[in-house]
Design a protein around this motif. Structure first.
Motif, PDB file in Angstrom:
ATOM      1  N   GLU A   6     -11.070 -17.198  22.995  1.00 16.74           N
ATOM      2  CA  GLU A   6     -11.543 -15.829  23.094  1.00 16.74           C
ATOM      3  C   GLU A   6     -10.445 -14.846  22.693  1.00 16.74           C
ATOM      4  O   GLU A   6      -9.248 -15.147  22.789  1.00 16.74           O
ATOM      5  CB  GLU A   6     -11.976 -15.490  24.534  1.00 16.74           C
ATOM      6  N   SER A   7     -10.875 -13.656  22.305  1.00 19.20           N
ATOM      7  CA  SER A   7      -9.957 -12.550  22.056  1.00 19.20           C
ATOM      8  C   SER A   7     -10.669 -11.257  22.406  1.00 19.20           C
ATOM      9  O   SER A   7     -11.907 -11.215  22.508  1.00 19.20           O
ATOM     10  CB  SER A   7      -9.475 -12.536  20.602  1.00 19.20           C
ATOM     11  N   GLY A   9     -11.132  -7.849  24.979  1.00 19.70           N
ATOM     12  CA  GLY A   9     -11.038  -7.513  26.390  1.00 19.70           C
ATOM     13  C   GLY A   9      -9.961  -6.471  26.638  1.00 19.70           C
ATOM     14  O   GLY A   9      -9.487  -5.820  25.727  1.00 19.70           O
ATOM     15  N   LEU A  20     -15.634  -8.462  22.835  1.00 19.56           N
ATOM     16  CA  LEU A  20     -14.991  -9.761  22.933  1.00 19.56           C
ATOM     17  C   LEU A  20     -15.409 -10.609  21.738  1.00 19.56           C
ATOM     18  O   LEU A  20     -16.530 -10.468  21.245  1.00 19.56           O
ATOM     19  CB  LEU A  20     -15.412 -10.476  24.215  1.00 19.56           C
ATOM     20  N   CYS A  22     -15.024 -14.751  19.981  1.00 14.63           N
ATOM     21  CA  CYS A  22     -14.748 -16.155  20.308  1.00 14.63           C
ATOM     22  C   CYS A  22     -14.844 -16.980  19.043  1.00 14.63           C
ATOM     23  O   CYS A  22     -15.826 -16.854  18.287  1.00 14.63           O
ATOM     24  CB  CYS A  22     -15.740 -16.642  21.346  1.00 14.63           C
ATOM     25  N   ARG A  38     -19.038 -15.119  33.138  1.00 11.51           N
ATOM     26  CA  ARG A  38     -17.895 -14.400  33.699  1.00 11.51           C
ATOM     27  C   ARG A  38     -17.666 -14.824  35.141  1.00 11.51           C
ATOM     28  O   ARG A  38     -18.570 -15.342  35.801  1.00 11.51           O
ATOM     29  CB  ARG A  38     -18.114 -12.892  33.607  1.00 11.51           C
ATOM     30  N   VAL A  93     -13.124 -12.195  34.483  1.00 11.36           N
ATOM     31  CA  VAL A  93     -12.653 -12.983  33.353  1.00 11.36           C
ATOM     32  C   VAL A  93     -13.888 -13.491  32.619  1.00 11.36           C
ATOM     33  O   VAL A  93     -14.790 -14.062  33.238  1.00 11.36           O
ATOM     34  CB  VAL A  93     -11.769 -14.160  33.810  1.00 11.36           C
ATOM     35  N   TYR A  95     -15.672 -15.782  29.689  1.00 13.54           N
ATOM     36  CA  TYR A  95     -15.493 -17.039  28.976  1.00 13.54           C
ATOM     37  C   TYR A  95     -16.615 -17.228  27.961  1.00 13.54           C
ATOM     38  O   TYR A  95     -17.783 -17.013  28.297  1.00 13.54           O
ATOM     39  CB  TYR A  95     -15.543 -18.218  29.941  1.00 13.54           C
ATOM     40  N   GLU A 114     -10.422 -20.333  27.499  1.00 15.48           N
ATOM     41  CA  GLU A 114      -9.565 -20.084  28.650  1.00 15.48           C
ATOM     42  C   GLU A 114      -9.875 -18.768  29.341  1.00 15.48           C
ATOM     43  O   GLU A 114      -9.357 -18.494  30.414  1.00 15.48           O
ATOM     44  CB  GLU A 114      -8.106 -20.125  28.217  1.00 15.48           C
ATOM     45  N   ASN A 116     -10.885 -14.357  28.975  1.00 17.91           N
ATOM     46  CA  ASN A 116     -10.199 -13.092  28.693  1.00 17.91           C
ATOM     47  C   ASN A 116     -10.554 -12.098  29.790  1.00 17.91           C
ATOM     48  O   ASN A 116     -11.713 -11.965  30.159  1.00 17.91           O
ATOM     49  CB  ASN A 116     -10.636 -12.539  27.339  1.00 17.91           C
ATOM     50  N   GLN A 117      -9.549 -11.375  30.246  1.00 17.17           N
ATOM     51  CA  GLN A 117      -9.756 -10.438  31.342  1.00 17.17           C
ATOM     52  C   GLN A 117     -10.394  -9.144  30.855  1.00 17.17           C
ATOM     53  O   GLN A 117      -9.964  -8.573  29.843  1.00 17.17           O
ATOM     54  CB  GLN A 117      -8.423 -10.114  32.009  1.00 17.17           C
TER      55      GLN A 117
END
Length: 122
Positions: A6-7, A9, A20, A22, A38, A93, A95, A114, A116-117
């Motif tokens: 993921e990227s 956030g 977001l 992915c 989430r 978070v 996912y 993993e 992303n917040q």
């Protein structure tokens, strides 16, 4: 090797928007139900949206319906989530995940990233 990354956030004020993204590798999106779930501190995983492998329709959780939208580029094995009108309850978070069915997205995903917040605060 199969993976999802993921990227995006970050921190946004209530009412704001975030995106977001992915990227998946090592498997084909078309072979799975894919989407986002989430998890907020102290809470169980919550399905945000899932595109079913059966009908390729997107199914949104009630909490995010009409505010979040998913996009998928199966040729590039990528997907994204556009979130608008964010609320403090959306903080978690996030996912991206792939599963044999949408029913398994939160409890039995085959692959997931993993996380992303996403923080929503003034």
């Amino acid at each position: 090797q199969e993976q999802m990354v993921e990227s995006g956030g970050g921190l946004v004020q209530p009412g704001g928007s975030l995106r977001l993204s992915c990227a998946g590798s090592g498997f084909r999106f078309d072979d799975y139900s894919i989407g986002w779930f989430r998890q907020a501190p102290g809470k169980t995983r919550e399905a945000v949206v899932c595109i079913s492998s059966d009908d390729r329709l997107a199914y949104y959780g009630d909490a995010v319906k009409d505010r979040f939208s998913i996009w998928v580029d199966a040729a590039k094995n990528s997907l994204g989530l556009h979130m608008k009108d964010l609320k403090e309850d959306d903080a978690a978070v996030y996912y991206c995940a792939a599963a044999q069915s949408c029913h398994l997205l939160t409890t039995g995903a085959t692959f997931w990233g993993e996380g992303n917040q996403v923080a929503v605060s003034t």
